[in-house]
Design an enzyme around this catalytic site. Structure first.
Site, PDB file in Angstrom:
ATOM      1  N   ASP A 173       0.670  -1.340  -0.006  1.00 59.31           N
ATOM      2  CA  ASP A 173       0.143  -0.057   0.023  1.00 59.31           C
ATOM      3  C   ASP A 173       0.998   1.355  -0.108  1.00 59.31           C
ATOM      4  OD1 ASP A 173      -2.400   1.571   0.231  1.00 59.31           O
ATOM      5  OD2 ASP A 173      -1.855   1.866   2.259  1.00 59.31           O
ATOM      6  N   SER A 174       0.290   2.646  -0.197  1.00 61.55           N
ATOM      7  CA  SER A 174       1.080   3.560  -0.176  1.00 61.55           C
ATOM      8  C   SER A 174       1.279   3.821   1.201  1.00 61.55           C
ATOM      9  CB  SER A 174       0.500   4.756  -0.968  1.00 61.55           C
ATOM     10  OG  SER A 174      -1.023   5.165  -0.065  1.00 61.55           O
ATOM     11  N   CYS A 227      -4.127  -1.544  -2.061  1.00 56.79           N
ATOM     12  CA  CYS A 227      -4.198  -0.320  -2.266  1.00 56.79           C
ATOM     13  C   CYS A 227      -5.235  -0.024  -3.668  1.00 56.79           C
ATOM     14  CB  CYS A 227      -2.953   0.420  -2.431  1.00 56.79           C
ATOM     15  SG  CYS A 227      -2.774   2.127  -3.149  1.00 56.79           S
ATOM     16  N   GLU A 272      -3.059   9.285   7.549  1.00 53.80           N
ATOM     17  CA  GLU A 272      -1.638   9.143   7.836  1.00 53.80           C
ATOM     18  C   GLU A 272      -1.075  10.035   9.131  1.00 53.80           C
ATOM     19  OE1 GLU A 272       0.715   7.326   6.371  1.00 53.80           O
ATOM     20  OE2 GLU A 272      -0.746   6.249   5.029  1.00 53.80           O
ATOM     21  N   CYS A 300     -10.930   3.133  -0.820  1.00 53.68           N
ATOM     22  CA  CYS A 300      -9.619   3.349  -0.542  1.00 53.68           C
ATOM     23  C   CYS A 300      -9.125   2.771   0.805  1.00 53.68           C
ATOM     24  CB  CYS A 300      -9.276   4.969  -0.235  1.00 53.68           C
ATOM     25  SG  CYS A 300      -7.802   5.413   0.465  1.00 53.68           S
ATOM     26  N   HIS A 354      -7.375   3.289   3.245  1.00 54.38           N
ATOM     27  CA  HIS A 354      -7.187   4.212   4.520  1.00 54.38           C
ATOM     28  C   HIS A 354      -8.446   4.392   5.021  1.00 54.38           C
ATOM     29  CE1 HIS A 354      -3.228   4.754   3.046  1.00 54.38           C
ATOM     30  NE2 HIS A 354      -2.843   5.724   4.176  1.00 54.38           N
TER      31      HIS A 354
END
Ligand code: DGL
Length: 274
Positions: free
Chosen positions: A9-10, A72, A151, A184, A186
């Site tokens: 994932d990012s 992701c 994040e 997403c 996240h």
């Protein structure tokens, strides 16, 4: 087979998928890479996302993984086809499983999708959904503020709620959706806040559970499941700072499970050259 499953994932978003993989496949070892140093991927060009994704994959191939989970959506949207074409191990993304899950739940055929700018621009969800069921009414909305917020560890509270409410306003105005896809990885970390904004009547779909289930099927079909009795120690890598990664991992995996995890800093192949 004892080899690990690679997960990419990012940043920390893919940890929501890793958590499900650990829950559903307790004997399987994971090696996870989050490219936090270059997160978010959402606003980046397709070319850049492809290049960064391949760097994470090369890092994992060195570690002899037996399967790759692209945890992701942005990387799935832009890179899944090329990964599938060039890799000799099985590869799964998060978009198809998410689309299938949403279709299972919708009753009025009105589905909302939220994701990064890249994922929404790619149209990958709409295509995946329409491919299965033509009569769906779909509305998609990019939410570029969500990933930086996650994040930074801002997952609830008045600030998070305001950002989520503002971002979802256009979606709420135009679509009486009964199902909302968190496009997403996240976003499941903001699930409670999102649910409080859209209301209890909307079913929220995160593709992590479905992706873990499909991963299990793929491993079985390819005869790749680990039947060994020893429980694995998972390896987690981030290209960014360790602190926030550890903090968010602790929230997702809860304390006791952290004993099963090592967290280290990674330098991806291309980063090494530059
Ligand atoms: N978690 C990622 C996704 O599912 C990427 C978020 C980002 O880096 O913008 O799309």
């Amino acid at each position: 087979m004892k080899q690990a499953i690679g997960v990419i994932d990012s940043g920390v978003g893919g940890l929501t998928v890793a958590y499900e993989l650990m829950r559903q496949l307790p004997k399987e070892k994971l090696i996870y890479v989050g490219d936090q140093a270059r997160c978010p991927y959402g606003p980046r060009s397709a070319e850049e996302v492809k290049q960064f994704t391949w760097e994470m994959v090369d890092f994992l191939l060195e570690k002899d993984i037996k399967m790759l989970v692209v945890a992701c959506n942005t990387a799935t949207a832009f890179t899944l086809a090329s990964l599938k074409k060039h890799l000799s191990i099985p590869v799964i993304g998060v978009i198809q499983p998410g689309a299938r899950a949403a279709i299972k739940f919708t009753k009025n055929n009105r589905i909302g999708i939220i994701g990064t700018e890249g994922t929404i621009r790619s149209n990958a969800y709409t295509l995946a959904l329409k491919n299965i069921k033509k009569e769906l009414e779909i509305r998609a909305q990019a939410c570029p503020m969500f990933v930086p917020m996650v994040e930074q560890g801002i997952l609830e509270g008045p600030k998070a709620k305001q950002v989520v409410a503002d971002a979802l306003e256009p979606l709420m105005e135009h679509n009486q959706m009964d199902t909302l896809i968190l496009g997403c990885t996240h976003y499941p970390l903001l699930k409670d806040t999102i649910q409080s904004v859209v209301g209890e009547q909307v079913t929220i779909i995160s593709s992590s559970e479905e992706t873990a289930r499909e991963t299990s099927t793929i491993l079985e079909v390819h005869n790749l499941l680990n039947h060994d009795e020893v429980f694995p120690v998972h390896q987690f890598y981030t290209t960014g700072e360790l602190d926030m990664f550890i903090q968010i991992s602790e929230r997702i995996f809860k304390e006791p499970n952290l004993q099963m995890i090592t967290i280290k800093k990674a330098t991806l192949p291309q980063m090494q050259d530059s």
